[in-house]
Write a protein that holds these residues in place. Sequence first.
Motif, mmCIF file in Angstrom:
data_model
loop_
_atom_site.group_PDB
_atom_site.id
_atom_site.type_symbol
_atom_site.label_atom_id
_atom_site.label_comp_id
_atom_site.label_asym_id
_atom_site.label_seq_id
_atom_site.Cartn_x
_atom_site.Cartn_y
_atom_site.Cartn_z
ATOM 1 N N TRP A 1052 -5.902 -8.952 3.289
ATOM 2 C CA TRP A 1052 -5.111 -9.810 2.417
ATOM 3 C C TRP A 1052 -3.752 -9.181 2.142
ATOM 4 C CZ3 TRP A 1052 -4.216 -8.066 -2.763
ATOM 5 C CH2 TRP A 1052 -4.984 -6.956 -3.136
ATOM 6 N N SER A 1053 -2.750 -10.064 2.173
ATOM 7 C CA SER A 1053 -1.385 -9.620 1.905
ATOM 8 C C SER A 1053 -1.073 -9.850 0.430
ATOM 9 C CB SER A 1053 -0.390 -10.377 2.777
ATOM 10 O OG SER A 1053 -0.466 -11.774 2.539
ATOM 11 N N CYS A 1054 -0.199 -9.019 -0.091
ATOM 12 C CA CYS A 1054 0.130 -9.049 -1.515
ATOM 13 C C CYS A 1054 1.643 -9.001 -1.666
ATOM 14 C CB CYS A 1054 -0.509 -7.869 -2.236
ATOM 15 S SG CYS A 1054 -0.077 -7.733 -3.980
ATOM 16 N N THR A 1055 2.212 -9.990 -2.306
ATOM 17 C CA THR A 1055 3.653 -10.022 -2.509
ATOM 18 C C THR A 1055 4.099 -9.098 -3.634
ATOM 19 O OG1 THR A 1055 3.428 -11.928 -3.967
ATOM 20 C CG2 THR A 1055 3.846 -12.370 -1.654
ATOM 21 N N ALA A 1059 2.369 -5.561 0.839
ATOM 22 C CA ALA A 1059 1.439 -4.770 1.628
ATOM 23 C C ALA A 1059 0.335 -5.657 2.167
ATOM 24 C CB ALA A 1059 0.848 -3.646 0.780
ATOM 25 N N ILE A 1060 -0.355 -5.135 3.170
ATOM 26 C CA ILE A 1060 -1.594 -5.731 3.662
ATOM 27 C C ILE A 1060 -2.717 -4.783 3.280
ATOM 28 C CG2 ILE A 1060 -2.908 -6.476 5.667
ATOM 29 C CD1 ILE A 1060 -0.309 -7.211 7.026
ATOM 30 N N GLY A 1071 -8.468 0.061 1.556
ATOM 31 C CA GLY A 1071 -7.166 0.703 1.539
ATOM 32 C C GLY A 1071 -6.085 -0.204 2.073
ATOM 33 N N LEU A 1072 -4.944 0.404 2.318
ATOM 34 C CA LEU A 1072 -3.730 -0.302 2.747
ATOM 35 C C LEU A 1072 -3.466 0.036 4.205
ATOM 36 C CD1 LEU A 1072 -0.506 -0.587 0.683
ATOM 37 C CD2 LEU A 1072 -0.341 0.373 2.965
ATOM 38 N N VAL A 1073 -3.103 -0.985 4.981
ATOM 39 C CA VAL A 1073 -2.880 -0.763 6.418
ATOM 40 C C VAL A 1073 -1.466 -1.094 6.846
ATOM 41 C CG1 VAL A 1073 -5.301 -1.100 7.020
ATOM 42 C CG2 VAL A 1073 -3.770 -3.064 6.984
ATOM 43 N N ALA A 1074 -0.683 -1.778 6.044
ATOM 44 C CA ALA A 1074 0.693 -2.087 6.408
ATOM 45 C C ALA A 1074 1.500 -2.326 5.150
ATOM 46 C CB ALA A 1074 0.766 -3.312 7.320
ATOM 47 N N GLY A 1075 2.802 -1.966 5.220
ATOM 48 C CA GLY A 1075 3.670 -2.155 4.072
ATOM 49 C C GLY A 1075 3.312 -1.234 2.939
#
Length: 1629
Positions: A1052-1055, A1059-1060, A1071-1075
């Motif tokens: 899921w992306s978060c504005t 981040a993804i 965890g976080l994988v992008a941004g």
Amino acid sequence: MANWLNPTLALTYLLLCLKLIQGAVQDPSLLFANRLDIRLVNIQRPRTNSTVLTKGVHDAAALDFNFAKQEVCWIDISLEEIKCTSLDGPSRARRRRVITARMVNPDGLAIDWVTDKIYWTDSDTKIIEVASRSGANRRVLFWEQVDRPRAIALLPSEGLMFWTDWGEMPKIERAGMDGDLATRSVFVSDDIFWPNGITIDYDAKVVYWTEANKDRPQISAQRADGTGRRTVIQMAPKVSHPFSVTLYQDKLFWTDWTNRSIYSCNKRTGAAVRTVLSGESGVVLQPLDLHVFSAARQPAVESACSRDNGGCSHLCLLSPSPAGHACSCPTGIRLLNATRCADRPERLIMLARRTDLRVISLDTPDHTDIVLPLKGVNHAVAVDYDPVEDALYWTDEGNKIIQRVWLDGSGEQRVVLSELHSPDGLAIDWIARNVHWTDTGPNRIEVARLDGSSRKVLISEELDEPRAIAVDPAAGHMYWSDWGEQRPKIERSALDGSHRQVLFDSDLKWPNGITLDFQLRQIFWCDAGIDRIEVAGMDGSGRRVLVSSEVPHVFGISLLDDFVYWTDWTLRRIERAHKVTGADREVIVEHLPDLMGLRVVSRSAETGTNRCWGDNAGCSHLCLNTPDGPACHCPIGHELTKDLKTCIVPKAFLLYSQKKFIRRISLETFLNDVIIPIPGIKQAGALDFNMHDQRIYWMDINDTSISRAYTNGSGLQKIIELDTEFPEGIAVDWMAGNIYWSEAMTGRIEVARLSGASRRVLLWNSANHPRSIAVDAGAGYLFWSDWDHEPSLYRSQLDCSEAARFVTSVGRSNGLTVDQEAGRLLWVDIDGGRVESVLLAGEGRRVVLADLKKPYALAVYGPHVYWTEWADKRIQRADKLTGQNRSVVKEDVEFVMDIVVFHRAQQAGWTSCALDNGGCEGLCFARPRTPDGQTADHRCGCRSHYRLADDGSSCQPPSEFLLFAQRSRIHRYVSLPDEAPDITLPISAVRNARALSFDPNNQHLYWADAKTQTIRRARDDNTAQYILVHSLGGSHRPYDIQVEPYSGVLFWSCTEQNAINVTRLNGSHVGLVAGGPGSSDKPRNIALLAEIGLMVWTNVASPARIELSRLDGSQRRILVDRQIAFPSGLAADFHSKRVFWADRQKIWSSDLHGKKQLLVDRSLGKVRGLAVLGDFLYWVDPDQQLIERVHKQTGKEHHVVVSRMEGLTALAAVSRLTRQTITSHPCYGNGLCSHLCVAVAGQATCSCPRGLTLGRDNRTCRQPPSCGRDEFACPHGKPACVPIRWRCDGKPECAGGADELSCSACTTAQFACHNGQCIDRQLACDGRPQCDDGSDEPVCCQPNQYFCDRSQQCVSLKQLCDGVSHCAHSEDELAALCAGSVRRVGPAAGAARSQHSLLVILSVFAVIALAVAAFVLWWCRCRGGKVKPEPEAGGGPLAPAAGPPGVRPRTAGGARRSGRPRRESVPLSVLARPAAPASSPVSSPPYDRAHVTGASSSSSGSAGTRYPLEPLNPPPSPATALHSAAASSAAAGSSHAATVGSYRYYKLRNRPPPPTPCSTDVCDSDSATYYAYRCGSALDSDYESDTYGVALPPPPPPPSVAANRPAAPRREHRPKPPPPSPVAERYLL
């Protein structure tokens, strides 16, 4: 030998222990409280002879002893208790709890050893009390002009007591031990600041006390008569902060707070100071109160109290009077004569606070409030009193119950405990033994017997927000206030709800409490909106204002004798005034928060009677007095017989729906027309019932729902949410347990189980308009009327199969009813004004009634037919065969929507569906009987889109379908024969679905909710609801979601974070994988190719692009970055290996190598989502309210799938995915990986999110190693660390190329290759390619030209930063370029540079140098305080982002690992002016170091007022230290509390309230819209919130800011609306 030696040793040891104990308590010894224990030490040998008497004490501060009884008592401040223990005998180990309640901050303690009493002070409640040794007969001695009482000492020989008070006017006072006010006087008031401990020399009659003033600590003395004051010792090294003091013979002993020691000196001269005991001697000490444990310190005193308690019935207290003693009574009880107390208090205030109930006696002047020992009081609102049984009743809005208790605190009992929503007002009819109450939830007034039985709704119409209620049983009236916003009013009626009359409806705003004066026949009320108390006659005459000043928020009101009493939320006090003049105002109790209703009574003063007293006037259930005399009434579900006294349960009754009510009428007498108390009905429509579960089912037209409740109004359930604005008929199949309904607008007939489950669309032809509907459950037929261009009656089987016209040539037909007894179908012909019938076989049609005036509803029972006529406003009945013998059942009833007769005979018969639902998992449909009359078998059915399994009874879910969201609804679309294509899923808690996804493993549907900022899941039947991602105070703002079904995770992306994220489907975070933080990325839409371990996502950072990476964010590369502006949708198709996206009203596709194709090239609306299902690409167009599709390869075969669907927000496709496909995937079960599993070349590869690295087992993620300052930490994989100079050099070394991600632009001395590589500018255009992709040679510019990298073109240097874009991608107008932070000159035509180019470069460096020098100068001036920096405005959408933190540029001489040029990195922020953080507003205040150091962000605390005022610089005594120590301990992060950590200054509950407590209506969290300001950017314009384009107000300031704002005048503003019923106040922290 050993057998007798062990007992001998044990006995010897025991004797030694007893010897030690005996020696420890020998005279004299020092007894002192050591915080966590109580100790006794020998004065002569304190270091060698010390005994811990009591261990495990929570927080002992003050203590005293009774030497004759060998007992020690102490105050435990943490527990707010006084405890005692014996020093010898078997009870030594047992502790006795003496005082356990009504203490807040007990401070000083003294024991009267003569009369065996305990005295203590409480610096919080500001009182001095006394009690017997057992804790009984507790009495408040002093309560007025007591500020901060501390230590207390007794002089029994004189009957005197002394206490220190270190309040705002520090002093020492003296008074008689009996509390006689005449004996009270100020003992010391001059030259005194912080008086602490106090003791008395009984021989010399001298009082000693300690002064803790830090500027002049001392110990002083004065004779008990107030003369001879002197200073014993001061400013000595061992008198740093004297706390407690005692004496023995010629020595003074004191404890020192600062030094944590015990000292002694000569009591006359102060000489011979020595340390008695200190922590330096190896003992852990914090000595507080101390005494010399000696018989000499408690000399014998003759007292009359020693003989027969002085003749007193309760307390015998020593006194300075000639008699030497005085009798006294427990708090609240009056002294009848010199020796005897009353049996109980007579005049009482009964007070409701939100979390407790209190009783205050008016018989004594102290007005001490006593908390009743009740359990689980949640939100008490109103109280009343029953003088007959001496019981207190109250409403609890939090627990939704009405309770009662005897005034001694026993017999707590729940009276009314069901079907209460917001019980508010309460009134006891002590004559008829009834309780009346208001309920602001359903807005009604009810009554029941005092035990809760025989409950009845009295009034439910034209009530908006009923609040307080009062009854006049003798006159037969009740009065109530209603603070509804439209028409606030005060009304009255008879006690049965008749004779209703509005007394006042003008000049009112928030009328609250009501009370009655039976002697003067007047009504009093208080208004919290216009701040006044008013009075008028009970008939409404003579209205006048009684009190209008200093009543900022009055709530409860009551009356006793000549005074009216009230509570005030804002002032936190109870006051009274004269009921005629409003004068003689007096504060009864103050500083008490959470005040609600009150009742002031004389326990034997209630008078009056009526015929309901005694035998209940012969009524079997309720006797309600009226002005016309008593009237018998029945509870819900009962009817009054013809004798008008007896209530029975009727066999049959008529139900009818009208406006907001469902009513019932007796069919025996046509009386008892009562409202069934069902709350929340907006517009009742069609009705039916089920005799088996005794429930009523109805359709709410305005709410577009179907609900049910029991016939008494309880058990309300909303079972069906409808999808149409025009719901019509309903019918119950009582045998199969199904309910049918029709929707005229959509042309649908649907069915579901009676619980709402297994919902199925049976008929969905939009050309039809089904209206009224009826079921013949026994015969297996369904009937309905259709109002199309040829109105007809239809008949079908119960599953709508074999539907056919049944009766033609009819008008608009309604009220279809099956007469089981006659075997006929009856209906109303609205246009023809008649009632007709036909045999169920379709023959024998005839007219039953004609010439009717707008007939509408119809019912049949026995020999009669019942119908409604809108024109005549009547319900009538007649013979069902002939239409004769008409009679009126009910007159003056407007717009009756439906009628039905509730009786068992109406639902007789049997089918195979009646037994265990026919064995069907979902729906059971009985089939019509065979031609020979035999009962046919049944057929099972499933909810819509589910198919019947081969076993014929179980159901299987659909395998391929579309999901789409319509704000608060989620729909499913399938393309199957014999199925309605789209249905609404019965999923609740959907507020604004932003994105959808589906997990085929567990059949869970996931959605991101834009309003609640959460990610939720549920099954399609609304079960298994779960919040996967919480909003966490707005820190998340989910944008898009995608389920990866093989590993069981959600992307899921978060504005908010840009981040993804990855979250497991059980809700745990991966965890976080992008941004994310430190990244310039702005990921939005996501699409997964989980079969091959890939993820595609849109990045709306400038420039916008579509990127491709592995699922862990590694191997990232740009897929498309040209001719893309604002991508608003994204989808990926595994079968075709293509990616689809929408941009600027067009739809594009690309393969996985970036080769684009324009798929849909025509003007589209705003595309909200894309999805691939089979061979087709689907998208949502919310502007045109469409879902469309084209062929995914060709873009042809355009088709509109769904139309006229308003508010479309999301779309998702679910493809067929077998169990075998899932389990055969290499990442099934997450591939035994701890965090992430990525399918690479058909193999499971474990990986880690940002911030973690893969361990040696290549499966488990762990914290990354600590890399050196000159190293770069790879986020996952190996190597873990690489040299920092390898960062952004164009060659990836970390796993997944992490060292080459988020690299900033090349420097002015470098040339940027197309692949991101940087080379020396002199190497460009030299005839040999230096870039790996050769991009440094194809296009070479002249010296006077600038090279546009992205468009591969040259423009003149004169055109740079001229406001006009000359490069195709506007590179010549970038803010960073114009600020001089990147190169201005493109590659030269040859290796040599012209003089012009050199001059330009030197000029750029000169400008940079000047800027740096100016910045240094500015910074230095700011540091010196000469210049106050102003906040900078944040950069616009095209402003360059700062480089990643921790990435520093390489030095010029950095080593190379290969022969090719290396790429170097310099963050643009080094040269550009600093920009505001992305998450900050346009301007922000300077950085506050207090957030780092742990200091408060405010300079001097809250500016709001507090009560009471703290003394300036209070001493660290038991009254101050807990509060400050706890705060400092928390700020310091200490692992253990400070030694002063258990004291506090003042409790949080005594802080002042907000001006007006919050309302339950105002504080509905669902209406909060501040989230729109939490995150997002201009590129998020497609994010749809609940406001739908409406500008939102700014969020409220944080408490710390709001608290420091100057207070506005109280009368300038009031919150709106007022509190309907109180809600717990929120303190200003």
